[in-house]
Design a protein around this motif. Structure first.
Motif, PDB file in Angstrom:
ATOM      1  N   HIS A  87     -26.343  -4.993 -42.222  1.00  0.00           N
ATOM      2  CA  HIS A  87     -25.770  -5.802 -43.296  1.00  0.00           C
ATOM      3  C   HIS A  87     -26.919  -5.919 -44.671  1.00  0.00           C
ATOM      4  CE1 HIS A  87     -21.975  -7.394 -42.207  1.00  0.00           C
ATOM      5  NE2 HIS A  87     -22.423  -7.143 -40.943  1.00  0.00           N
ATOM      6  N   ARG A 122     -19.465 -10.039 -44.792  1.00  0.00           N
ATOM      7  CA  ARG A 122     -19.984 -10.539 -46.239  1.00  0.00           C
ATOM      8  C   ARG A 122     -19.353  -9.905 -47.367  1.00  0.00           C
ATOM      9  NH1 ARG A 122     -21.249 -13.771 -43.029  1.00  0.00           N
ATOM     10  NH2 ARG A 122     -23.342 -14.826 -42.475  1.00  0.00           N
ATOM     11  N   TRP A 140     -20.322  -9.276 -51.277  1.00  0.00           N
ATOM     12  CA  TRP A 140     -21.506  -9.408 -52.254  1.00  0.00           C
ATOM     13  C   TRP A 140     -20.768  -8.844 -53.847  1.00  0.00           C
ATOM     14  CZ3 TRP A 140     -25.379 -11.505 -50.263  1.00  0.00           C
ATOM     15  CH2 TRP A 140     -25.385 -11.391 -48.873  1.00  0.00           C
ATOM     16  N   GLU A 189     -17.899 -19.727 -49.738  1.00  0.00           N
ATOM     17  CA  GLU A 189     -19.229 -19.825 -48.655  1.00  0.00           C
ATOM     18  C   GLU A 189     -19.106 -21.252 -48.523  1.00  0.00           C
ATOM     19  OE1 GLU A 189     -23.042 -18.617 -47.209  1.00  0.00           O
ATOM     20  OE2 GLU A 189     -21.407 -17.485 -47.787  1.00  0.00           O
ATOM     21  N   ILE A 198     -15.809 -13.984 -45.471  1.00  0.00           N
ATOM     22  CA  ILE A 198     -17.082 -14.319 -44.890  1.00  0.00           C
ATOM     23  C   ILE A 198     -16.748 -14.578 -43.686  1.00  0.00           C
ATOM     24  CG2 ILE A 198     -19.025 -16.012 -45.165  1.00  0.00           C
ATOM     25  CD1 ILE A 198     -18.102 -16.575 -48.077  1.00  0.00           C
TER      26      ILE A 198
END
Length: 440
Positions: A174, A253, A255, A271, A414
């Motif tokens: 990751h 995840r 980004w 988050e 997430i």
């Protein structure tokens, strides 16, 4: 005793109990066989029977078998062909060898003789039909499988150790994937960076990696990896795990590149809610309640981001959160990425229903100490679902200009893997612990 030997003793106790309750004397488990593409001589990637790898850290051993008999060591029939076309399995080694009665065979058919004394009318045989041998036909007794599947929901200390190791194997991937994204690499290049950092190949992964840039993050199970990078990489969603001794990790995840502040704020808000949902993983909690809690939390994110002008309660009641979060909050994890037994009402079987209107939830059981579950809230801008929302009575409450701006980023997911602990104890976040221990 070691964690593995303790684990083996636990499985022996569970199997003996299940055999006695169901009227059987012996349990035979086939690893499975290689399967070939239709009208071709190319084999598919071998996937072992999960019941087989529950006992043994052997994931690439077709035509092998396990025999479980009360009060005796398990018998392992280990297929090791004398083959010059392919690399055969290595000679048996590891802690498991001394704990079993080992029989090595060179031809698949030799397993029938090695198991002949175990094959009686009172033998439970857990295998796919194509694993059958002369005199050994799989019967897969439902009552016995129910008992074994229910028990598999709670992991032994050995299993938790393998799953922690699977987290630690995935985290460098990751980190490498994020760095590749920030360099502007293509999806395919990001995927290759992940594999290199984990030491995996595509054959080793517990599931196919989801590597989606920009709008591709809105495809929940995006199955491609473009070789060419987009003109602008704005956002990146990676859902990718690793595998250790047959046990999986499952991590997602999201980004965003610097300068995309509106979407970055949405990721930050998700988050916060994701970590709060992790904290709801407590012994005795109905997992369905965590799923419904997720919709309430996503409603708050939508309202506070100015995307929907309704109360949180009204959004959930009228289904407005569903187009933005159309899947379940998670699932059991272990020997299989979507581990079995998630819908069982009791060890004897039956079904614990999904909440009405939430058909994609994969776990409906109350949580027990030792269970490992995923917690993976998402917030997506999926064109098909947004068109349905725009045609609904609630459309006037949606800030469509903001939705249009954010649709360029695809969506957010997430996902952490979380172990439920004993009553009164906070959950163990296997994923966050691994990230904390391995710097990017």
């Amino acid at each position: 005793m070691s964690l593995y030997l303790d684990h083996l003793a636990t499985l022996q106790q569970q199997a003996e109990r299940a055999l006695a309750r169901c009227g059987f004397d012996t349990l035979l488990i086939a690893a499975g066989i290689e399967k070939y593409a239709f009208l071709d001589d190319r084999p598919y990637l071998f996937q072992p029977n999960p019941h087989f790898k529950h006992w043994l850290p052997l994931t690439s051993h077709p035509h092998s078998w396990l025999a479980v008999r009360p009060g005796r060591k398990p018998r392992v029939v280990y297929y090791q062909p004398d083959d010059y076309w392919h690399v055969p399995p290595e000679a048996p080694s590891g802690e498991w060898v001394d704990a079993v009665e080992l029989v090595v065979i060179r031809e698949p058919g030799e397993a029938a003789q090695a198991l002949a004394d175990c094959a009686t009318p009172r033998t439970a045989i857990v295998a796919e039909p194509d694993a059958a041998l002369p005199g050994i036909a799989p019967n897969n007794p439902e009552a016995l499988l129910n008992l074994l599947h229910w028990a598999r929901g709670v992991k032994t200390p050995y299993e938790l150790a393998q799953m922690r190791a699977a987290q630690s194997r995935a985290v460098p991937g990751h980190h490498a994937a994020r760095a590749a994204f920030l360099r502007g690499d293509s999806e395919a290049a990001i995927h290759r960076a992940y594999l290199l950092a984990t030491g995996h190949t595509d054959r080793d992964l517990p599931y196919g990696n989801i590597v989606g840039l920009n709008e591709h993050a809105a495809v929940l199970h995006y199955q491609y990896q473009a070789e060419s990078p987009p003109a602008e990489s704005r956002s990146f969603l990676i859902d990718a795990g690793a595998q250790v001794n047959g046990y999986a990790s499952d991590i997602t995840r999201t980004w965003v590149t610097p300068g995309h502040d509106e979407f970055a704020a949405l990721v930050a808000a998700m988050e916060v809610e994701q970590l709060a949902l992790v904290d709801e993983v407590r012994e005795g909690v109905d997992y369905r309640d965590i799923h419904l809690s997720t919709h309430r939390r996503i409603a708050r994110v939508l309202r506070e981001a100015g995307l929907v002008k309704m109360s949180d309660e009204a959004m959930v009641a009228e289904g407005v959160t569903k187009p933005f979060f159309p899947h379940g909050i998670g699932h059991l994890l272990g020997l299989q990425v979507h581990d079995v037994g998630g819908f069982m009402a009791a060890e004897t079987g039956g079904t614990a229903d999904k909440p009405e209107g939430h058909r994609y939830l994969r776990l409906t059981r109350p949580l027990q100490a030792g269970m490992v579950v995923t917690i993976e809230p998402g917030l997506y801008f999926i064109p098909t679902l947004l068109r349905q929302l725009r045609a609904s009575q609630q459309a006037a409450n949606v800030n469509w200009d903001a939705v249009e701006r954010l649709s360029r980023y695809g969506g957010i997911r997430i996902e952490d893997d979380v172990a439920c602990r004993a009553a009164g104890e906070a959950p163990e976040n296997l994923t966050r612990d691994a990230f904390a221990g391995i710097a990017g």
